[in-house]
Design a protein around this motif. Sequence first.
Motif, mmCIF file in Angstrom:
data_model
loop_
_atom_site.group_PDB
_atom_site.id
_atom_site.type_symbol
_atom_site.label_atom_id
_atom_site.label_comp_id
_atom_site.label_asym_id
_atom_site.label_seq_id
_atom_site.Cartn_x
_atom_site.Cartn_y
_atom_site.Cartn_z
ATOM 1 N N HIS A 1 -17.540 -0.915 -9.936
ATOM 2 C CA HIS A 1 -16.688 0.269 -9.795
ATOM 3 C C HIS A 1 -16.032 0.659 -11.115
ATOM 4 O O HIS A 1 -15.668 1.825 -11.300
ATOM 5 N N ALA B 1 -10.074 4.914 -8.886
ATOM 6 C CA ALA B 1 -9.579 6.293 -8.967
ATOM 7 C C ALA B 1 -8.110 6.343 -9.379
ATOM 8 O O ALA B 1 -7.496 7.412 -9.362
ATOM 9 N N SER B 2 -7.553 5.192 -9.766
ATOM 10 C CA SER B 2 -6.128 5.101 -10.087
ATOM 11 C C SER B 2 -5.909 4.818 -11.565
ATOM 12 O O SER B 2 -6.814 4.375 -12.277
ATOM 13 N N ASP C 1 0.686 3.848 -3.144
ATOM 14 C CA ASP C 1 0.321 5.254 -2.938
ATOM 15 C C ASP C 1 1.427 6.191 -3.416
ATOM 16 O O ASP C 1 1.150 7.262 -3.971
ATOM 17 N N SER D 1 -13.577 -1.160 -0.556
ATOM 18 C CA SER D 1 -12.694 0.004 -0.401
ATOM 19 C C SER D 1 -11.515 -0.057 -1.369
ATOM 20 O O SER D 1 -11.112 0.963 -1.942
ATOM 21 N N LEU D 2 -10.961 -1.253 -1.569
ATOM 22 C CA LEU D 2 -9.865 -1.393 -2.531
ATOM 23 C C LEU D 2 -10.355 -1.128 -3.950
ATOM 24 O O LEU D 2 -9.686 -0.446 -4.736
ATOM 25 N N GLU E 1 -12.770 0.733 -4.861
ATOM 26 C CA GLU E 1 -13.004 2.174 -4.987
ATOM 27 C C GLU E 1 -11.685 2.912 -5.200
ATOM 28 O O GLU E 1 -11.594 3.833 -6.020
ATOM 29 N N LYS E 2 -10.656 2.494 -4.477
ATOM 30 C CA LYS E 2 -9.338 3.114 -4.615
ATOM 31 C C LYS E 2 -8.755 2.842 -6.000
ATOM 32 O O LYS E 2 -8.206 3.738 -6.654
ATOM 33 N N GLU F 1 0.822 -1.211 0.000
ATOM 34 C CA GLU F 1 0.000 0.000 0.000
ATOM 35 C C GLU F 1 0.856 1.262 0.000
ATOM 36 O O GLU F 1 0.558 2.237 -0.699
#
Length: 377
Positions: free
Chosen positions: A184, A145-146, A116, A138-139, A141-142, A112
């Motif tokens: 997602h 956005a990547s 990041d 949550s992953l 969703e992350k 992580e």
Amino acid sequence: MNFREIKEALRKNPGDSRLHLKLSELYNDEGREELALMEKEISEGKEEISTLFRGLGIALTSRCYLECIMCDAWKADWDVPPRLVEELKTYIPNLEKIYWQGGEVFCSEYFEELFDKSLENPHLMQELVTSGLYITESLAEKFAASKLDLILSIDGANKKTYEKIRKKASFSKLKENLSILKKHRKNAKDLKLSINFVVMKSNYRELPDILEFAASYGIEHLMLTPIDHTESEENIFYHSDTEAGEYIKRITPELYRRAEELSIYLDSFIPPIEAPKPDVKKEKKESVSQAKEIFCYKPWEYMYIDIGGSVRPDCFCRIPVGDVNKETLLEIWNGEKMKLYRRKILMGEYVGFCNRICYECDNSGGCISGFPPMNAD
């Protein structure tokens, strides 16, 4: 031509020096001088280069929750050393591509943090290989956005085959997580979903089925790669399974046709089951002509850090060029073993040195030796 068009062309003809020079000009126009110089040096075929690698692949850990029949990673005891983590952070700002792998990447305590850090580089495309079994809301969703190519290792199109190959895995959990990713993915700008399907004795007849499975979850890219690094009966390539070879050869045109219908980009890296032994005279003749064109340029731009710390130009390369437990990445980059790879390719002496799936695969979209196109326009 723009970045994407040039890089797509380079997949099909990685040795075209004119394309590298054009790419160099585009990088210069953007003020990205380091990458411009790299492309120029690639076009000139230099053995020792002044620029740094623009891509890195790294196995962060050998730890994994599964015990797949074609993989021994889970038997090893490896985690990326803290010193290398700090070294990686210094290179991330200048990379174009980074490839995260395990084991299972989510078992690494550093994943992580490094992921990041990579998000801070707007030009960096990340590729992440995972079983997909540990994706959470949550992953997902992350990741949505990547700028990410999420590569899901799936080797069976049904519960029986999948759980036979991926021991301790749950097919129902996989489908549940794929549904999360599909949800997602709808509003994600730079998230790409891919499947890597390792072809072996237990699953080669499911090639048509995995296409349909991929389409049902909105997968955009399907890679078919041969089982490797094992001499077990599952390795139809090592054991020259002609029945499997004939079946794959017969259905391949239909696979490409169906993939186009489903809007799936199909990459098949499957070599011939029975590759004819090269004729001595023919091999010499080919060596002369191949020396004029670079069939693979991974040694000029990429390094892969494997489980245990050995380094190769790419994960499919056979011969290590260094060891991160003993050397820095910078020392390895222009070391004698890396220069040997460049020399062999320049001289057309790669037959028997490089992995044959890199120069024998029948892939109209470009072989493994071609650096995948970035999402730059």
